[in-house]
Each structure stands twice: as C-alpha cells, then as structure tokens.
Scaffold this active site. Structure first.
Site, short mmCIF file in Angstrom:
data_model
loop_
_atom_site.label_atom_id
_atom_site.label_comp_id
_atom_site.label_asym_id
_atom_site.label_seq_id
_atom_site.Cartn_x
_atom_site.Cartn_y
_atom_site.Cartn_z
N GLY A 58 0.82 -1.22 0.00
CA GLY A 58 0.00 0.00 0.00
C GLY A 58 0.84 1.26 0.00
O GLY A 58 0.37 2.33 -0.42
N SER A 59 2.08 1.17 0.44
CA SER A 59 2.95 2.35 0.46
C SER A 59 3.71 2.53 -0.85
O SER A 59 4.37 3.55 -1.05
CB SER A 59 3.94 2.25 1.62
N SER A 100 6.58 4.63 3.94
CA SER A 100 6.10 3.46 4.70
C SER A 100 5.05 3.95 5.69
O SER A 100 5.37 4.77 6.57
CB SER A 100 7.24 2.78 5.45
N SER A 102 3.57 2.40 8.22
CA SER A 102 3.94 2.08 9.61
C SER A 102 5.29 2.66 9.98
O SER A 102 5.56 2.93 11.15
CB SER A 102 4.00 0.56 9.78
N THR A 105 8.59 -1.17 7.92
CA THR A 105 8.74 -2.22 6.90
C THR A 105 10.22 -2.41 6.59
O THR A 105 10.91 -1.46 6.19
CB THR A 105 7.93 -1.85 5.65
N ARG A 152 -3.32 0.42 3.03
CA ARG A 152 -3.99 0.45 1.72
C ARG A 152 -5.20 1.36 1.71
O ARG A 152 -5.71 1.71 0.65
CB ARG A 152 -4.38 -0.97 1.28
N GLU A 238 -6.18 -8.31 -0.44
CA GLU A 238 -6.05 -7.91 0.97
C GLU A 238 -7.40 -7.68 1.64
O GLU A 238 -7.54 -7.92 2.84
CB GLU A 238 -5.19 -6.65 1.08
N HIS A 254 0.22 -10.12 -26.32
CA HIS A 254 1.38 -10.82 -26.87
C HIS A 254 1.75 -12.06 -26.07
O HIS A 254 2.80 -12.65 -26.30
CB HIS A 254 2.56 -9.84 -26.96
N LYS A 347 5.60 -10.60 8.71
CA LYS A 347 6.47 -9.57 9.28
C LYS A 347 7.02 -10.03 10.63
O LYS A 347 8.21 -9.84 10.93
CB LYS A 347 5.71 -8.24 9.41
C1 F6R Z 1 -1.77 -3.28 4.46
C2 F6R Z 1 -1.06 -3.00 3.23
C3 F6R Z 1 0.30 -3.60 3.02
C4 F6R Z 1 1.40 -2.66 3.56
C5 F6R Z 1 2.79 -3.26 3.35
C6 F6R Z 1 3.91 -2.31 3.75
O1 F6R Z 1 -2.97 -2.55 4.50
O2 F6R Z 1 -1.57 -2.34 2.36
O3 F6R Z 1 0.47 -3.85 1.64
O4 F6R Z 1 1.31 -1.41 2.92
O5 F6R Z 1 2.90 -4.44 4.10
O6 F6R Z 1 3.71 -1.79 5.03
P1 F6R Z 1 3.87 -0.22 5.26
O7 F6R Z 1 2.86 0.43 4.36
O8 F6R Z 1 3.55 -0.01 6.70
O9 F6R Z 1 5.27 0.12 4.91
#
Ligand code: F6R
Length: 354
Positions: A58-59, A100, A102, A105, A152, A238, A254, A347
């Site tokens: 999502g980031s 990111s 959070s 990541t 997301r 997700e 193709h 994670k």
């Molecule tokens: C969860 C989501 C995931 C996170 C990914 C990276 O809603 O969309 O795809 O975005 O795991 O984590 P962040 O965004 O915290 O770096």
C-alpha cells in the site's frame, strides 16, 4: 457468514478496522494530504536526474501513481523500488521518497539506509515508526501522516504529499487544483458506491456480486489504467482475501491472451474486468474490442469506464470503485476486510531472524 450487502449495520459490524469509513473519508483524506505536504522543511534543491520512490504494498502504489501521472509532466524519470536494495544508478543526482505507512517495513528501512549511504536527497512519508525516528535523527524532511487506518486505505496520504513536495520544489505545477478535482469527484462517487446505497443502484455492490466464486483478472492499459489494475488486484487480495491477477494492454495481447484454451473448468471461473479510460490509445481500444471477441466464450467479461474531470480524478474514480467492490466481495464471504493476518504473520516471523 454471508452478509446481505444492503444490510448496512451488518456490513459495519463485520468491518473491525473501519475500512468502510476510511473509504468514505477518502475525499477529505486527499485534501488533508495536500495540506500535510505544505509544512515540512524542504531538502536543498539540486539538479536531480532521477526520482525514486521506495516502499512496499500500500505504500508503494502511490509511487506507481506518480510514475504514470508524472510521465508527461516531470522532466525526470520516476522509478518505483520495492526492494531492500537500490538500483546501481541511484546516486547524489537522485531524489528519493521513502514511503512506509507504519515506518517499520524492513525492506523500506534497508532501502532508506542505502539511499542515505549513496548521498541521495531523501524525503520520508510515514506515520512514524523506525523510519520516522531515523529520518528525524538524520535531519531528513518527513511528511507525517495520521496513523490509525490500514496502509492500503491511506492511498491519499501515501501519494498526494509527493505532489505537494514536488510542486514546492518547483518540479510540478498546478497540483492543488488536481487534488481538489480528485476530492470533489470522489465526494460525488461515494454517494453511488457507499454502503448506504442499495445494490440495485450501486455499481460497486453489483460488481462484487458478479465476482463472487470467481477469479478476478483485471486488465488495464499502459499509461492510463495500469496502476488501477494492480491496485484492484491488491485490494481483492487484501480486503476479500481472494486471489486476483492483473495485466495490461497492449502487452497481454502478446502472451496472456493465448492462455484461454484450457483447462475449461478453471477458465469458466475467471472473470475479466477491463478498465477503460478516454485517454487509452485508440489502437488499445481496438485491441480491447478484438480481444473480447477472442476470449468471451471462455471467460466472463465486464468493461468499466473511468469518470471525472481530469486524468487523476479518472484514475481515482476507478480506484474508488475497486476499493468498495473488494470490501463488498469480502462481505459476501463473511470476511472482515481490514485485518491482514498473513502479512502480519510474515512480518513477525521475519522479525525473529534479525
Ligand atoms: C496493508 C497493506 C500492506 C502494507 C505493506 C507495507 O494494509 O496495504 O500492503 O502497505 O505491508 O507496510 P507499510 O505500508 O507499513 O510500509
């Protein structure tokens, strides 16, 4: 337990992370995301030759939105990096957005470290976490975005600040009007796609009903709807916890299009969703038409058109439809759209092995 999509109370009860509310608030999120990019100190302006957005999931998708949106507006190429490491060319002439939600990541933290070592200019976009801490220690500008929703669901916060920063750096122009256009259009669309609108008038609920027990394969077009196709796939994964795949015209003509002969039982479960935009290349439009005739006996087919006053509003119109449809698809299977335990598990497992 399967939820009746017109039972709004049941939809909300199932949704422990407030995904529906976050989607409803996306227009306001976009406006706020623009404001958040106006305050942080800017990096020193340099003669950048490339722009790199590093992030995951999502980031990262905001990076792809930027890559496609900026292709005819920015004088430098945009590359999206979803990895621990950076491409060899990245150096002092690279402007890097480390994104990111959070801030924790590990791939993004590793790429951030590499970007600092190479002497690039870095701007971080995050709610905080380790990335927020490191950026503060390193004197790296940070756009701090609000916490409390799923990454997301934060596509406004994770993409629009880049437009704000690039405009402040003199690399893009007229972005505030673009963002205002997106917000205004999404405000209109939520009245159609939101949970209060019954299925008979709600294209997102209808789409979800159509996709139940099927395998969504989303086809976009390079340069217009490609990022939306990728986004829809991720949202079906997700939110609905279901498999989904995506590809783009003209490339899929193709290779992928050849794979519609067997196995019949599998093909019969595939539902193709073709995303269309008024800026699709005329030959791509033709390809969509011809392709439909080729595959329609084997698999289901729905075409969806973007809407809106600008290119960005049109892209967001489709993102919004996919966001809602994926949440309704979750509800049809009685699945809570918010939590992504599989990602959390991965994670945590990785964190055990420093
Ligand atoms: C969860 C989501 C995931 C996170 C990914 C990276 O809603 O969309 O795809 O975005 O795991 O984590 P962040 O965004 O915290 O770096």
């Amino acid at each position: 337990m399967r939820i009746d999509l017109d039972n709004v109370k049941a939809l909300r009860e199932l949704d422990s992370a407030g995904m529906l509310e976050a989607a409803w608030n996306l227009p306001e999120q976009c406006a706020q995301a623009w404001s958040l990019a106006q305050d942080p100190p800017l990096p020193q302006i340099a003669d950048w030759r490339h722009l790199l957005v590093t992030g995951l999931g999502g980031s990262a998708i905001g990076g792809d939105l930027l890559r496609v949106f900026a292709a005819d507006k920015l004088g430098i190429p945009v590359l999206v990096n979803r990895d621990y490491t950076l491409p060899w060319f990245v150096n002092r002439e690279t402007l890097v957005f480390a994104v990111s939600y959070s801030g924790n990541t590990e791939e993004t933290l590793s790429a951030y470290g590499a970007a600092r070592e190479r002497g690039t200019t870095v701007v971080a976009i995050t709610t905080g976490g380790e990335l927020g801490r490191r950026a503060a220690d390193d004197g790296v500008p940070v756009v701090r975005i609000p916490t409390g929703i799923q990454p997301r669901a934060a596509t406004g916060y994770l993409f629009i600040p880049m437009l704000g920063i690039l405009e402040r750096l003199g690399l893009l122009f007229g972005m505030e009007a673009e963002v205002t256009g997106v917000s205004a259009h999404l405000r209109e669309l939520r009245g159609r796609y939101g949970p209060e609108t019954p299925a008979r008038d709600n294209p997102a609920k209808q789409l979800a009903a159509n996709l139940q027990h099927r395998l969504p394969v989303i086809w976009g077009a390079t340069g217009t709807t490609e990022v939306v196709a990728q986004r829809w796939k991720g949202q079906f994964n997700e939110n609905a916890k279901a498999p989904a795949y995506w590809n783009v015209f003209p490339e899929l003509n193709h290779n992928e299009v050849v794979g519609f002969e067997q196995p019949e039982d599998l093909l019969g479960r595939i539902w193709l969703i073709v995303l269309r935009d008024e800026q699709d290349h005329p030959r791509v439009r033709l390809r969509m038409k011809v392709t439909r005739e080729m595959v329609k006996k084997a698999a289901g087919w729905t075409e969806v058109d973007s809407s809106g006053p600008t290119g960005l509003a049109r892209v967001y119109s489709l993102i919004y439809l996919g966001d809602y449809a994926s949440m309704y698809l979750a509800a049809l299977a009685g699945i809570d759209p918010g939590p992504v335990q599989v990602i959390d598990f991965l994670k945590n497992e990785l964190a055990k092995h420093e």
